[in-house]
Motif scaffolding. Structure first.
Motif: not given
Length: 497
Positions: A1-27
Motif C-alpha cells: 500500500m502507498p503511504p497514507g493509504a488505508e486498506p479496503d476492509e477498514a471502510w466496512v461498516g464505517r459511517r460516512v456522510t457525503v456532502a453534495g450530489l454532484g459528479v464528485t459526491g456521486e463518485s
C-alpha cells in the motif's frame, strides 16, 4: 500500500456522510458504498435533477448501504464518523459547523482518493500524481501535460477538476503509470496533504474570495499542493513571490524547486531563448547549457500566458523522466479546448475571439495582452473581484468596450477612472439575448485590423448556465451577423500565434 493509504476492509461498516450530489459526491458515495461503508448523501436541493441523480446512484450500488437525503444539507446524520465533501461546499456551510461541534473530521475527494489508492488488478503500483493548480490555465496545462506523457508512451489520464473524478481513476481496474491532476482551490482547501510526485502552481491572483473569505486564505489553499511533494515543486519565476510557497512547504528530502519563465532561464529553470522552449533544470549540464524542448510555434495558441503553461507542463513531464522529444511531440498533438482564446471567425478584416473561460480579471488580462487594438466584451458576476488594475493596463489597447451582466457597473467605474476616452456601450438587459446585442454593437464599432474579444473577467451564472454556454452564445451571434465580404468570411482558428 502507498503511504497514507488505508486498506479496503477498514471502510466496512464505517459511517460516512457525503456532502453534495454532484459528479464528485456521486463518485465518492458510489465507491464508499461499494467498499461496505454505511453512506448517507445529503444535498440541500430537492429538484428534478437531484432526484434523478439519487435514483441513478441507488441503482449503481443496489447492494450497498446507501441513503440519500434531499432538501436538507445542514443536518449531520446520526453516527457520522467522517464527512466527505464535494469541492463547491464552502467552509461556512452549517453541516461543517455541526461536524466540528461533534468532533467529526471533514475531508475532500482528493484526500479520500489518496487514502484509497491501491495497486491495479495486475499488480501495477498506484499511478504517480503530477498535480497542477493556479488561478488560470489549469485545464490547458493539465491537458498539455497529459499529451506529453502520452507522447512518451505512458498510460495516463487528465483527471480531477478537469472533469473525470480522481477517485474513479484511482479505483479503476485499468492500470495507469501517471496521472495529470488538476486541483482547484476548493479541492485543496479540503486536502491537508497531496503527497504528489511533483506539483506546479501556475499563478495566483484574487479569485473566489467570497468562498475563501479573503486573498490570504485563497493563496494558502493553493499552496497546499506542494505539501508532501517528493521530486519537484514547480513555480512561476516571473511572479514576485512565486517561490515563497515552495520555501514554506513541507516536502520530502531531496525535492527540488524548479522555476519557469518567459525569459532566459537560470539554472534549475525552464524558459525561452530565441523562440525556443529550453530546459536548464533537468539536462546533463544545466549550469552551462540549455536543452531545446520545442519551438514557441509548437504552442497553440502561442500567447505569452499559454507559453508559460507549456513550460510548466514540460517541467512536470521532465520531472517524471520523459525525454525532451515527448515535450515537443505532446505540444504538437495538443488541441486547446473551446472558449479558451479560440478564434471563431475572421470577417471584414476583424478577428472574433472567444475567451469565455476568462472568468476573472487575471485571466482576462492575459487575453487582453495578446491583442491590439481590441473591442472588448466584458461583464457578469464579479465574485468579489476589482477591475482597476485590469483596465489601467489594458486601456491603451482598447478601441471600445461593451458591458453586459449583473455587475458590469464595477467595470464601468474602472473604465471611467482609467480609460475615460474609450467608448463604452452599457447593455442594461441581462437575459441571454444580450450577447447577440453585444455582438451587433461590436460589429458596428470594430474596424479592419481590430480584434473583438469576449474576455468577460467575470463568472457567467447571472445570465448563462456556465461559461461554455456563454461562449457558444457569442460564437452563434457572430455567425449570425450579415455576410462579410467574400474574401474575409468566417473561418475557424486557434487564436494568436
Amino acid at each position: 500500500m502507498p503511504p497514507g493509504a488505508e486498506p479496503d476492509e477498514a471502510w466496512v461498516g464505517r459511517r460516512v456522510t457525503v456532502a453534495g450530489l454532484g459528479v464528485t459526491g456521486e463518485s465518492a458515495a458510489r465507491v464508499l458504498a461499494g467498499l461496505g461503508a454505511r453512506v448517507v448523501v445529503v444535498d440541500g436541493g430537492d429538484g428534478e435533477r437531484q432526484r434523478a441523480r439519487a435514483e441513478a446512484l441507488r441503482a449503481a450500488v443496489p447492494d450497498g448501504d446507501l441513503t440519500v437525503r434531499l432538501g436538507d444539507g445542514a443536518t449531520l446524520p446520526d453516527g457520522t464518523g467522517l464527512v466527505v465533501t464535494s469541492p463547491g461546499w464552502p467552509p461556512s456551510a452549517p453541516l461543517f459547523a455541526a461536524a466540528a461541534g461533534a468532533g467529526v473530521p471533514v475531508i475532500g475527494d482528493i484526500e479520500l482518493a489518496r487514502r484509497l489508492r491501491r495497486p491495479a488488478a495486475d499488480g501495477t503500483p498506484p499511478a504517480e500524481w503530477l498535480a497542477i493548480t493556479g488561478t488560470n490555465g489549469k485545464t490547458t496545462t493539465v491537458r498539455m501535460l497529459a499529451a506529453m506523457l502520452e507522447a512518451a508512451g505512458l498510460r495516463t489520464a487528465a483527471v480531477g477538476n478537469v472533469g473525470t473524478p480522481l477517485l474513479d481513476v484511482v479505483r479503476s481496474a485499468e492500470p495507469y503509470d501517471v496521472l495529470a491532476l488538476e486541483l482547484s482551490s476548493y479541492q485543496l482547501h479540503w486536502s491537508p496533504k497531496i503527497a504528489a510526485h511533483s506539483a506546479a502552481i501556475l499563478n495566483i491572483a484574487p479569485d473566489h474570495l467570497d468562498w475563501h473569505g479573503g486573498p490570504e486564505a485563497y493563496a494558502a489553499a493553493k499552496a497546499r499542493i506542494y505539501e508532501g511533494n517528493r521530486v519537484a515543486c514547480v513555480y512561476n519565476a516571473d511572479t514576485p513571490d512565486g517561490e515563497v510557497p515552495v520555501r514554506e512547504a513541507e516536502v520530502e528530502e531531496g525535492c527540488r524547486a524548479i522555476g519557469f519563465t518567459l525569459g532566459v532561464p537560470a539554472p534549475s529553470q525552464l524558459g525561452v531563448v530565441d523562440d525556443l522552449l529550453v530546459d536548464r533544470a533537468f539536462g546533463p549540464d544545466r549550469r552551462r547549457a540549455a536543452r531545446e524542448l520545442a519551438a514557441v510555434s509548437d504552442v497553440r495558441p502561442a500567447a505569452p500566458h499559454n507559453v508559460a503553461n507549456a513550460l510548466a507542463a514540460a517541467a512536470l513531464a521532465l520531472a517524471h523522466g520523459v525525454e525532451p522529444r515527448a515535450v515537443r511531440d505532446g505540444l504538437r498533438a495538443f488541441r486547446p479546448d473551446a472558449h479558451r482564446i479560440s478564434t471563431v471567425a475572421r470577417r471584414a478584416g476583424v478577428e472574433w475571439v472567444d475567451d469565455s473561460k476568462a472568468t476573472n480579471p487575471h485571466a482576462a488580462a492575459a487575453s487582453l495582452a495578446a491583442y491590439d487594438p481590441i473591442v472588448w466584451i466584458a461583464g457578469g458576476l464579479a465574485k468579489g473581484a476589482t477591475f482597476d488594475d485590469l483596465v489601467r493596463d489594458a486601456a491603451p489597447r482598447l478601441r471600445a468596450v461593451i458591458l453586459l451582466g449583473a455587475e458590469r457597473a464595477l467595470i464601468a467605474e474602472a473604465l471611467r477612472r482609467h480609460a475615460p476616452d474609450v467608448p463604452v456601450v452599457d447593455l442594461e438587459r441581462t437575459d441571454t439575448g444580450a450577447m447577440a446585442e453585444a455582438v451587433r454593437e461590436a460589429d458596428r464599432l470594430a474596424r479592419p485590423g481590430d480584434t473583438v474579444l469576449l474576455a468577460p473577467a467575470c463568472a457567467s451564472m447571472d445570465m448563462f448556465t456556465h461559461y461554455m454556454e456563454r461562449g457558444d452564445a457569442f460564437a452563434g451571434a457572430v455567425r449570425a451577423l450579415p455576410a462579410a465580404d467574400p474574401d474575409t468570411g468566417a473561418a475557424g482558428g486557434d487564436g494568436p500565434g
